[in-house]
Design an enzyme around this catalytic site. Structure first.
Site, PDB file in Angstrom:
ATOM      1  N   ASP A  80       0.863  -1.188   0.000  1.00 48.48           N
ATOM      2  CA  ASP A  80       0.000   0.000   0.000  1.00 48.48           C
ATOM      3  C   ASP A  80       0.897   1.236   0.000  1.00 48.48           C
ATOM      4  O   ASP A  80       2.063   1.164   0.390  1.00 48.48           O
ATOM      5  CB  ASP A  80      -0.944   0.011   1.217  1.00 48.48           C
ATOM      6  CG  ASP A  80      -0.211  -0.013   2.547  1.00 48.48           C
ATOM      7  OD1 ASP A  80       0.812  -0.734   2.652  1.00 48.48           O
ATOM      8  OD2 ASP A  80      -0.640   0.678   3.481  1.00 48.48           O
ATOM      9  N   GLU A 145      -0.115  -1.210   5.737  1.00 47.75           N
ATOM     10  CA  GLU A 145       1.015  -0.810   6.598  1.00 47.75           C
ATOM     11  C   GLU A 145       1.041   0.685   6.846  1.00 47.75           C
ATOM     12  O   GLU A 145       1.370   1.137   7.929  1.00 47.75           O
ATOM     13  CB  GLU A 145       2.341  -1.268   5.984  1.00 47.75           C
ATOM     14  CG  GLU A 145       3.530  -1.126   6.931  1.00 47.75           C
ATOM     15  CD  GLU A 145       4.213   0.238   6.922  1.00 47.75           C
ATOM     16  OE1 GLU A 145       5.024   0.487   7.823  1.00 47.75           O
ATOM     17  OE2 GLU A 145       3.930   1.077   6.028  1.00 47.75           O
TER      18      GLU A 145
HETATM   19 ZN   LIG Z   1       6.855   2.006   4.012  1.00 49.11          ZN
END
Ligand SMILES: [Zn+2]
Length: 398
Positions: A80, A145
Site C-alpha cells: 500500500d 502498513e
Molecule cells: Zn513504508
C-alpha cells in the site's frame, strides 16, 4: 560462490524486467485497504515468473513460497502507499511508472513497491535455480502498513500461523543494512471539568486550564525521556487538543488530547502510560486507541495503536549474514544503520521477537514526498541480495 556469481548475473540480466514489474505496480493506485488490484497484478507477475505456491490470505496479504526447507526465512514488502499530496508538485504524474534516466518514477517507487519488485525478481531467480536448501522462503506482499504498521504481520503470525525464524524488511534503506528503529504508540487523554455560566467562572472547573497544565507537563516530560546510543531518544508530542463547551458563554467541561509517543529502547506501552498517568490530575484519564478498519477483503482485524521498539545486535547471525551477502555480491561492507520511521518490524521483531534486518532500494527521504523515484541500480542490487541471502545463511552453518 558459484551460486552467488550466477545470482549476480541473473539479477543484472533482469534489471529491465525488475524495473518493468515496478512500473506496472506504480500504475495501479494502491491506498491502504484498497490494494486488491495491485495484489492481483503482483500475483500474476509471480505466476508468470514460474513461482508455484502463491496465495492471498484472509486480510488480503499476498504470500509466495519458494523452497520447502524446515526453517522459514521471510522477505516482506508492504504494497500500500500513501496518497499523492499536491499533484501540481509532481514533475511527472504520480502514477506514471515512467522508467527514465536510470530511475523508476512515481508514488510507491521508494515506499515501497521497489522492494516488492526486487522480491518478485528474487523469487524468479530462486525458482529458476531450483532452490531446495534448508529454508522455506516466503515473500509476503502485505497490506495496510501505511495506516497501521505491523497489523498485516500480526495477522500473518497470529491468524495464518506463519512464524518465520528470520525476516527481512525491504523498506528503503538506500542499500544500507538496518537492524532496528524506535517504536511508537498513540495516546488519548480525556479531561473532565464542570461547566457553568461564563459570567461566573469560579462556579465551574475549566478544562482549558487543566488541559493546558497537562500539556506543559508533557513538554517537561519530553526533555527527560530515555536515550539509546543506537536508536536515539524517546519523544512525546501532543498533536491535537480540543475542548467542548455548551456555549461560547459557558465554561468548557470536556477536553481531548491526542499524543504521539516515540519509544526508544526499554520504553514500553506500560512505562509510557505510567509516565503520563503520573502527571494527570484526578479529572483526567489516558487510553491507547484501537485501530479497526475493514481490509479490501472485508476483514476487520483490530489492534491497539502500540508499535513496539525493536533492534537486534550487530553481531547477530542475521546481520552478519547480511554483511557477508553484501560483501560477496558487491565487494564491500554495507553501512549498518536504523530507520527514522516505523515498519512492519514492530510486529515481527518488536512484538514477536523474530530477528529482523532491513535492506531495500531507494532513499527514505523520498518516502511520502512528491517526485518519488528509485534508482534501477538499487532494484537490481536488492534482487541479487534477496536471492543470495538464503545461500549465505546456509553456508554459515556448514
Ligand atoms: Zn513504508
Amino acid at each position: 560462490m558459484e551460486k552467488i556469481k550466477k545470482i549476480k548475473e541473473k539479477a543484472k540480466s533482469y534489471r529491465r524486467y525488475t524495473a518493468e514489474c515496478l512500473s506496472e505496480m506504480v500504475k495501479i493506485p494502491s491506498l491502504s485497504a484498497e490494494e486488491q488490484n495491485v495484489v492481483l497484478k503482483i500475483k500474476e507477475q509471480l505466476e508468470l515468473a514460474g513461482v508455484k505456491d502463491v496465495r492471498i490470505d484472509g486480510l488480503g496479504n499476498l504470500i509466495a513460497r519458494v523452497g520447502r526447507g524446515p526453517k522459514i526465512l521471510a522477505f516482506d514488502a508492504h504494497i500500500d502507499t500513501v496518497d499523492t499530496g499536491d499533484v501540481d508538485q509532481w514533475e511527472t504524474p504520480p502514477f506514471s511508472g515512467l522508467i527514465k534516466d536510470g530511475h523508476v518514477h512515481g508514488r510507491g517507487t521508494v515506499d515501497q513497491e521497489g522492494g516488492a519488485a526486487s522480491m518478485v525478481t528474487a523469487a524468479r531467480i530462486l525458482t529458476e535455480m531450483d532452490y531446495d536448501g534448508e529454508y522455506s522462503i516466503y515473500f509476503t506482499f502485505t497490506v495496510m502498513e501505511e495506516d497501521c504498521d505491523g497489523l498485516c504481520w500480526l495477522y500473518l503470525i497470529e491468524e495464518e500461523k506463519l512464524f518465520p525464524d528470520l525476516a527481512v524488511i525491504t523498506e528503503p534503506t538506500n542499500l544500507g543494512l538496518y537492524r532496528g528503529h524506535r517504536g511508537r504508540m498513540e495516546m488519548e487523554v480525556h479531561v473532565r471539568g464542570l461547566s457553568c455560566h461564563g459570567s461566573a467562572p469560579e462556579r465551574g472547573k475549566n478544562v482549558i486550564y487543566s488541559a493546558a497544565h497537562t500539556a506543559l507537563k508533557i513538554e517537561e516530560l519530553h526533555e527527560v525521556l530515555k536515550d539509546d546510543e543506537f536508536l536515539g531518544k524517546g519523544s512525546i508530542a501532543p498533536t491535537v487538543l480540543t475542548t467542548e463547551s455548551p456555549s461560547l458563554c459557558a465554561v468548557p467541561d470536556k477536553a481531548f488530547m491526542h499524543i504521539d509517543r516515540r519509544l526508544t529502547w526499554s520504553e514500553t506501552k506500560e512505562s509510557a502510560l505510567a509516565e503520563v498517568r503520573e502527571l494527570l490530575g484526578g479529572d483526567s484519564e489516558v487510553r491507547v486507541p484501537i485501530y479497526s478498519r475493514e481490509s479490501y477483503t472485508g476483514k476487520i482485524f483490530t489492534q491497539e495503536k502500540y508499535f513496539p521498539t525493536w533492534k537486534i545486535p550487530e553481531d547477530h547471525e542475521l546481520v552478519q549474514a547480511g554483511v557477508k551477502t553484501h560483501v560477496a555480491l558487491f565487494e564491500d561492507a554495507p553501512r549498518i544503520d536504523k530507520w527514522t520511521f516505523s515498519t512492519n518490524g514492530v510486529a515481527i521483531c518488536g512484538k514477536h521477537k523474530i530477528p529482523c534486518i532491513g535492506f531495500g532500494p531507494g532513499n527514505e527521504v523520498m518516502a511520502h514526498a512528491p517526485n518519488e523515484k528509485v534508482p534501477v541500480d538499487h532494484l537490481e542490487k536488492c534482487s541479487a541480495f534477496y536471492a543470495a541471502l538464503p545461500y549465505v545463511l546456509e553456508n554459515d552453518k556448514q
